[in-house]
Write a protein that holds these residues in place. Structure first.
Motif, PDB file in Angstrom:
ATOM      1  N   THR A  92       6.670   8.934  -8.292  1.00  0.00           N
ATOM      2  CA  THR A  92       8.071   9.031  -8.180  1.00  0.00           C
ATOM      3  C   THR A  92       8.942   7.699  -8.131  1.00  0.00           C
ATOM      4  N   GLY A  93       7.892   6.594  -7.732  1.00  0.00           N
ATOM      5  CA  GLY A  93       8.515   5.199  -7.671  1.00  0.00           C
ATOM      6  C   GLY A  93       9.422   4.955  -6.400  1.00  0.00           C
ATOM      7  N   THR A  94       9.310   5.837  -5.415  1.00  0.00           N
ATOM      8  CA  THR A  94      10.134   5.486  -4.227  1.00  0.00           C
ATOM      9  C   THR A  94       9.335   4.744  -3.171  1.00  0.00           C
ATOM     10  N   LEU A  95      10.058   3.935  -2.736  1.00  0.00           N
ATOM     11  CA  LEU A  95       9.806   3.161  -1.431  1.00  0.00           C
ATOM     12  C   LEU A  95      10.725   3.482  -0.463  1.00  0.00           C
ATOM     13  N   ALA A  96      10.283   4.127   0.715  1.00  0.00           N
ATOM     14  CA  ALA A  96      10.955   4.609   1.677  1.00  0.00           C
ATOM     15  C   ALA A  96      10.252   3.693   3.120  1.00  0.00           C
ATOM     16  N   PHE A  97      11.504   3.212   3.662  1.00  0.00           N
ATOM     17  CA  PHE A  97      11.414   2.665   5.130  1.00  0.00           C
ATOM     18  C   PHE A  97      12.151   3.588   6.090  1.00  0.00           C
ATOM     19  N   SER A  98      11.346   3.996   7.049  1.00  0.00           N
ATOM     20  CA  SER A  98      11.812   4.914   8.225  1.00  0.00           C
ATOM     21  C   SER A  98      12.832   4.038   8.986  1.00  0.00           C
ATOM     22  N   THR A  99      12.293   2.872   9.237  1.00  0.00           N
ATOM     23  CA  THR A  99      13.007   2.020  10.525  1.00  0.00           C
ATOM     24  C   THR A  99      12.699   0.491   9.917  1.00  0.00           C
ATOM     25  N   ILE A 100      13.512   0.065   9.413  1.00  0.00           N
ATOM     26  CA  ILE A 100      13.424  -1.463   8.954  1.00  0.00           C
ATOM     27  C   ILE A 100      13.641  -2.590   9.737  1.00  0.00           C
ATOM     28  N   ASN A 101      12.969  -3.690   9.767  1.00  0.00           N
ATOM     29  CA  ASN A 101      12.910  -4.593  10.611  1.00  0.00           C
ATOM     30  C   ASN A 101      12.993  -6.042   9.831  1.00  0.00           C
ATOM     31  N   LYS A 102      13.233  -7.166  10.775  1.00  0.00           N
ATOM     32  CA  LYS A 102      13.334  -8.633   9.957  1.00  0.00           C
ATOM     33  C   LYS A 102      12.139  -8.714   9.178  1.00  0.00           C
ATOM     34  N   GLY A 103      11.296  -8.377   9.386  1.00  0.00           N
ATOM     35  CA  GLY A 103       9.982  -8.815   8.753  1.00  0.00           C
ATOM     36  C   GLY A 103       9.856  -8.195   7.341  1.00  0.00           C
ATOM     37  N   ASP A 104      10.759  -7.263   7.151  1.00  0.00           N
ATOM     38  CA  ASP A 104      10.969  -6.540   5.787  1.00  0.00           C
ATOM     39  C   ASP A 104      11.691  -7.169   4.545  1.00  0.00           C
ATOM     40  N   MET A 105      12.289  -8.320   5.255  1.00  0.00           N
ATOM     41  CA  MET A 105      12.938  -8.952   4.252  1.00  0.00           C
ATOM     42  C   MET A 105      12.243  -9.763   3.084  1.00  0.00           C
ATOM     43  N   PRO A 128       0.874  -1.196  -0.016  1.00  0.00           N
ATOM     44  CA  PRO A 128       0.015  -0.057  -0.108  1.00  0.00           C
ATOM     45  C   PRO A 128       0.781   1.323  -0.059  1.00  0.00           C
ATOM     46  N   ASP A 129       0.209   2.582  -0.387  1.00  0.00           N
ATOM     47  CA  ASP A 129       1.014   3.535  -0.213  1.00  0.00           C
ATOM     48  C   ASP A 129       1.522   4.044   1.195  1.00  0.00           C
ATOM     49  N   ASP A 130       0.813   3.351   2.213  1.00  0.00           N
ATOM     50  CA  ASP A 130       1.375   3.756   3.650  1.00  0.00           C
ATOM     51  C   ASP A 130       1.156   2.189   4.354  1.00  0.00           C
ATOM     52  N   SER A 131       2.084   1.823   4.807  1.00  0.00           N
ATOM     53  CA  SER A 131       2.044   0.574   5.479  1.00  0.00           C
ATOM     54  C   SER A 131       0.941   0.772   6.753  1.00  0.00           C
ATOM     55  N   LYS A 169      -2.166  -5.910   7.343  1.00  0.00           N
ATOM     56  CA  LYS A 169      -0.921  -6.927   7.041  1.00  0.00           C
ATOM     57  C   LYS A 169       0.322  -6.248   7.136  1.00  0.00           C
ATOM     58  N   PHE A 170       0.559  -4.828   7.127  1.00  0.00           N
ATOM     59  CA  PHE A 170       2.015  -4.541   7.169  1.00  0.00           C
ATOM     60  C   PHE A 170       2.084  -3.373   8.438  1.00  0.00           C
ATOM     61  N   LEU A 171       1.293  -3.649   9.365  1.00  0.00           N
ATOM     62  CA  LEU A 171       1.413  -2.539  10.575  1.00  0.00           C
ATOM     63  C   LEU A 171       2.815  -2.854  11.283  1.00  0.00           C
ATOM     64  N   ASN A 172       3.450  -3.880  11.074  1.00  0.00           N
ATOM     65  CA  ASN A 172       4.647  -3.924  11.748  1.00  0.00           C
ATOM     66  C   ASN A 172       5.939  -3.345  11.098  1.00  0.00           C
ATOM     67  N   SER A 173       5.515  -2.844   9.865  1.00  0.00           N
ATOM     68  CA  SER A 173       6.254  -2.255   8.748  1.00  0.00           C
ATOM     69  C   SER A 173       6.159  -0.592   8.921  1.00  0.00           C
ATOM     70  N   SER A 174       7.101   0.212   8.538  1.00  0.00           N
ATOM     71  CA  SER A 174       6.953   1.628   8.615  1.00  0.00           C
ATOM     72  C   SER A 174       7.351   2.069   7.145  1.00  0.00           C
ATOM     73  N   PHE A 175       6.750   1.889   6.208  1.00  0.00           N
ATOM     74  CA  PHE A 175       7.062   2.506   4.706  1.00  0.00           C
ATOM     75  C   PHE A 175       5.998   3.132   4.361  1.00  0.00           C
ATOM     76  N   THR A 176       6.581   4.016   3.194  1.00  0.00           N
ATOM     77  CA  THR A 176       5.617   4.696   2.390  1.00  0.00           C
ATOM     78  C   THR A 176       6.138   4.467   0.889  1.00  0.00           C
ATOM     79  N   VAL A 177       4.915   4.625   0.031  1.00  0.00           N
ATOM     80  CA  VAL A 177       5.276   4.642  -1.348  1.00  0.00           C
ATOM     81  C   VAL A 177       4.753   5.848  -2.101  1.00  0.00           C
ATOM     82  N   ASP A 178       5.360   6.419  -3.014  1.00  0.00           N
ATOM     83  CA  ASP A 178       5.333   7.624  -3.763  1.00  0.00           C
ATOM     84  C   ASP A 178       4.795   6.994  -5.144  1.00  0.00           C
ATOM     85  N   ALA A 179       3.784   6.786  -5.599  1.00  0.00           N
ATOM     86  CA  ALA A 179       3.279   6.023  -6.824  1.00  0.00           C
ATOM     87  C   ALA A 179       3.731   6.872  -8.106  1.00  0.00           C
TER      88      ALA A 179
END
Length: 300
Positions: A190-203, A170-173, A178-188
């Motif tokens: 510019t094509g940028t996927l940014a994680f503010s704090t990555i965790n093991k579940g993001d692998m 999704p545009d915002d986790s 399903k992605f509540l444990n992640s912390s990312f945003t997507v800019d549709a």
């Protein structure tokens, strides 16, 4: 007299109507896939002549150029277009450079000042090419990370969608349970996927799809690894290095104290020392005989 005036007015009005030109179009905003045929319809509904003056002009980036003038196709549309149905412009092999606004102008031959015009906006859709995706190979837990996806050929401009292990992100986790444990945003855009704090579940395997009205294209999936940062190991390694440096420094100091690094006056490493002189004996030195001694009682 009044009848003559009325007749004159009616005749004048009739002449104006005859000289007037009226145009219409089937589609004012046609869209076509690149390399396909498209018709820019310009239909003459009313005219006083069967052979009106017809011109087509292209307007792009505030510049106007002739497309059809003096009964001839002009510019880069030469050999790719023709006039059909008296005044419609047909492009047989549409190119991305054909995007823009086209103005159809039709004038009555008897009075060139009496003309009509209609503007048609043409969009030539171009399918996206395979986007360039940038995914970091590995990121430590707790750090930020940015993934990039971009392509510059598609028209209209592409929008971008990121996937992880075939799951659309999704545009915002925080908007998807399903992605509540992640912390990312997507800019549709510019094509940028940014994680503010990555965790093991993001692998996982990440890929991106670029889409516009002409089609879509995707890049190959790339693995993003997330590893734990071993603080204890790093501190232990630093301590080992410090201890080794201390031992080397102590060893060098001890060697200096014991004279291992002192400069020797002779090559053999042994210092030469004159024998002790006995009391009451005078020593004389000559260049040939070396030392010799005599007693104080020696008489010449």
């Amino acid at each position: 007299m009044a009848v003559r005036r009325v007749s004159g007015v009616l005749l004048l009005l009739h002449g104006c109507v005859v000289l007037a030109v009226e145009l219409s179009t089937v589609n004012p905003n046609p869209e076509v896939q690149e390399f396909q045929r498209v018709e820019l319809s310009c239909i003459i509904k009313n005219s006083n002549t069967n052979e009106p003056r017809i011109e087509w002009k292209k307007i792009r980036n505030e510049e106007t150029s002739y497309v059809y003038f003096d009964n001839t196709i002009q510019g880069d549309l030469r050999n790719r277009a023709e006039i059909q149905s008296q005044s419609s412009l047909v492009i047989f092999n549409a190119s991305r450079t054909d995007n823009g606004k086209y103005r159809c102008e039709v004038a009555a031959v008897e009075d060139q000042k009496k003309f009509a015009e209609i503007i048609i906006s043409l969009t030539v859709r171009v399918k996206p090419v395979t986007p360039q995706c940038q995914v970091p190979k590995s990121v430590p837990v707790g750090k930020s990370a940015v993934l990039h996806c971009r392509e510059n050929e598609g028209y209209p401009s592409s929008v971008y969608k990121w996937y992880r292990n075939s799951d659309a992100l999704p545009d915002d986790s925080k908007t998807n349970p399903k992605f509540l444990n992640s912390s990312f945003t997507v800019d549709a855009h510019t094509g940028t996927l940014a994680f503010s704090t990555i965790n093991k579940g993001d692998m996982g395997q990440y890929y991106c799809i670029a889409t516009n009205s002409a089609g879509s294209a995707r890049c190959e999936a790339q693995l993003l690894e997330v590893y734990d940062l071993n603080i204890a190991g790093i501190v232990g390694g630093i301590l080992v290095v410090v201890v080794v440096l201390v031992l080397i420094t102590v060893g060098i100091c001890c060697a200096y104290r014991k004279g291992y690094f002192a400069n020797n006056s002779r090559g053999g490493g042994l210092s030469y020392k004159n024998p002790d002189k006995q009391d009451g004996v005078n020593y004389l030195r000559s260049s040939d005989e070396g030392d010799f001694r005599h007693k104080s009682s020696f008489i010449i």
